[in-house]
Design a protein around this motif. Sequence first.
Motif, PDB file in Angstrom:
ATOM      1  N   UNK A 135       9.631  13.607  -8.564  1.00 61.25           N
ATOM      2  CA  UNK A 135      10.810  13.511  -7.701  1.00 61.25           C
ATOM      3  C   UNK A 135      10.725  12.298  -6.784  1.00 61.25           C
ATOM      4  N   UNK A 136      11.845  11.583  -6.664  1.00 60.01           N
ATOM      5  CA  UNK A 136      11.914  10.434  -5.763  1.00 60.01           C
ATOM      6  C   UNK A 136      11.862  10.882  -4.305  1.00 60.01           C
ATOM      7  N   UNK A 137      12.147  12.166  -4.039  1.00 55.27           N
ATOM      8  CA  UNK A 137      12.072  12.671  -2.675  1.00 55.27           C
ATOM      9  C   UNK A 137      10.657  12.555  -2.116  1.00 55.27           C
ATOM     10  N   UNK A 138       9.661  12.577  -2.973  1.00 56.36           N
ATOM     11  CA  UNK A 138       8.276  12.397  -2.511  1.00 56.36           C
ATOM     12  C   UNK A 138       8.093  10.988  -1.957  1.00 56.36           C
ATOM     13  N   UNK A 139       8.715  10.003  -2.617  1.00 52.70           N
ATOM     14  CA  UNK A 139       8.641   8.614  -2.149  1.00 52.70           C
ATOM     15  C   UNK A 139       9.393   8.449  -0.832  1.00 52.70           C
ATOM     16  N   UNK A 140      10.541   9.103  -0.716  1.00 55.98           N
ATOM     17  CA  UNK A 140      11.309   9.068   0.539  1.00 55.98           C
ATOM     18  C   UNK A 140      10.469   9.645   1.678  1.00 55.98           C
ATOM     19  N   UNK A 141       9.751  10.720   1.385  1.00 54.74           N
ATOM     20  CA  UNK A 141       8.903  11.358   2.397  1.00 54.74           C
ATOM     21  C   UNK A 141       7.782  10.433   2.848  1.00 54.74           C
ATOM     22  N   UNK A 142       7.212   9.673   1.913  1.00 53.16           N
ATOM     23  CA  UNK A 142       6.159   8.716   2.263  1.00 53.16           C
ATOM     24  C   UNK A 142       6.706   7.646   3.198  1.00 53.16           C
ATOM     25  N   UNK A 143       7.824   7.062   2.803  1.00 56.49           N
ATOM     26  CA  UNK A 143       8.401   5.954   3.567  1.00 56.49           C
ATOM     27  C   UNK A 143       8.831   6.403   4.963  1.00 56.49           C
ATOM     28  N   UNK A 144       9.625   7.475   5.009  1.00 56.39           N
ATOM     29  CA  UNK A 144      10.062   7.975   6.307  1.00 56.39           C
ATOM     30  C   UNK A 144       8.914   8.531   7.126  1.00 56.39           C
ATOM     31  N   UNK A 145       7.976   9.193   6.440  1.00 51.92           N
ATOM     32  CA  UNK A 145       6.851   9.801   7.126  1.00 51.92           C
ATOM     33  C   UNK A 145       5.966   8.792   7.825  1.00 51.92           C
ATOM     34  N   UNK A 146       5.786   7.627   7.216  1.00 53.36           N
ATOM     35  CA  UNK A 146       4.969   6.589   7.838  1.00 53.36           C
ATOM     36  C   UNK A 146       5.530   6.215   9.210  1.00 53.36           C
ATOM     37  N   UNK A 147       6.847   6.024   9.274  1.00 52.43           N
ATOM     38  CA  UNK A 147       7.470   5.636  10.540  1.00 52.43           C
ATOM     39  C   UNK A 147       7.463   6.792  11.544  1.00 52.43           C
ATOM     40  N   UNK A 148       7.731   8.006  11.061  1.00 50.41           N
ATOM     41  CA  UNK A 148       7.759   9.151  11.964  1.00 50.41           C
ATOM     42  C   UNK A 148       6.378   9.446  12.540  1.00 50.41           C
ATOM     43  N   UNK A 179       0.828  -1.210   0.000  1.00 52.53           N
ATOM     44  CA  UNK A 179       0.000   0.000   0.000  1.00 52.53           C
ATOM     45  C   UNK A 179       0.857   1.251   0.000  1.00 52.53           C
ATOM     46  N   UNK A 180       1.881   1.310   0.880  1.00 56.23           N
ATOM     47  CA  UNK A 180       2.644   2.558   0.883  1.00 56.23           C
ATOM     48  C   UNK A 180       3.688   2.576  -0.225  1.00 56.23           C
ATOM     49  N   UNK A 181       4.016   1.392  -0.793  1.00 49.44           N
ATOM     50  CA  UNK A 181       4.838   1.372  -2.003  1.00 49.44           C
ATOM     51  C   UNK A 181       4.052   1.929  -3.179  1.00 49.44           C
ATOM     52  N   UNK A 182       2.756   1.630  -3.194  1.00 51.04           N
ATOM     53  CA  UNK A 182       1.872   2.161  -4.232  1.00 51.04           C
ATOM     54  C   UNK A 182       1.780   3.680  -4.132  1.00 51.04           C
ATOM     55  N   UNK A 183       1.557   4.189  -2.920  1.00 53.17           N
ATOM     56  CA  UNK A 183       1.458   5.636  -2.716  1.00 53.17           C
ATOM     57  C   UNK A 183       2.784   6.323  -3.050  1.00 53.17           C
ATOM     58  N   UNK A 184       3.895   5.718  -2.657  1.00 54.61           N
ATOM     59  CA  UNK A 184       5.209   6.299  -2.943  1.00 54.61           C
ATOM     60  C   UNK A 184       5.448   6.384  -4.448  1.00 54.61           C
TER      61      UNK A 184
END
Length: 262
Positions: A209-222, A195-200
């Motif tokens: 920008x791949x930074x949006x995907x980084x924000x999704x991944x890190x943001x989920x944990x934060x 699910x969050x790979x899909x959103x990323x």
Amino acid sequence: MNTSQVENSSRRFKPWIRALILFLVYEFLTIGLAFLINSLFSPQTELQINIVRAVMCLIYTLSILLLLKVVDRKPISYLKLQVNKKGLIGFIVGTIITGLVVVGAAFLAPLIFKEQLAVPDDRGWNMFFSAFMAAYVLQGFPEELAYRGYLNQTLEKKPIPTILISALLFMAMHWNHFFTYQGILAFFEFTYPFAFGLLAGVLLYWTGSTWAAVAVHGGIHIFDTITDNFGMLNGSYRTLLTSFLMILVSVIIILKNPEKFR
């Protein structure tokens, strides 16, 4: 021979083989580094743990860059990780959307599923820096560099198939969830990365920008850490609801911006 054919002829191996190489390399590094670290020493302090995380991030990053140069024969710019206005906007957009999804699920889960709020995390806010290191340095950046940045450019497919393939491979990378969790929670936790790979992936194409995907991944944990500190529900129903919301948001973005996903 057109430009696309010239680009493809410069690559080694077919797209599916390159994707498989990435998957195997990342799995080998993940298992190998964990075994090596546990064999040599066991980090005890927060400082030691964060140093190990930083070193692992460096190793992961160098490995992906090596694949890009040796297997794909492409410049680093293909990873869409430029530090510029587009990257900043992508990171902000990814953070805001992820925050709304995770916090929203944390609020809605007790209301919908009638479960009691959990006890606030007794570690408090002093572990926030450590959570940041784990979320962005160890996981968010290197994993998105691999499964969104690298796969995005190496699969040579249209956006929707690329997003789905990268999300499925990312889900497969979390096979250990079937052994870490029990019962239905194991299934929820296994499909959660999809699910969050899909959103990323969707946000990568939407923002460019791949930074949006980084924000999704890190943001989920934060944001998980933040809601845990407030004692919000963190269980199978919240995981299920978060996954549903991430898929729903992904579909809405695609339907509202079809020109970005053709």
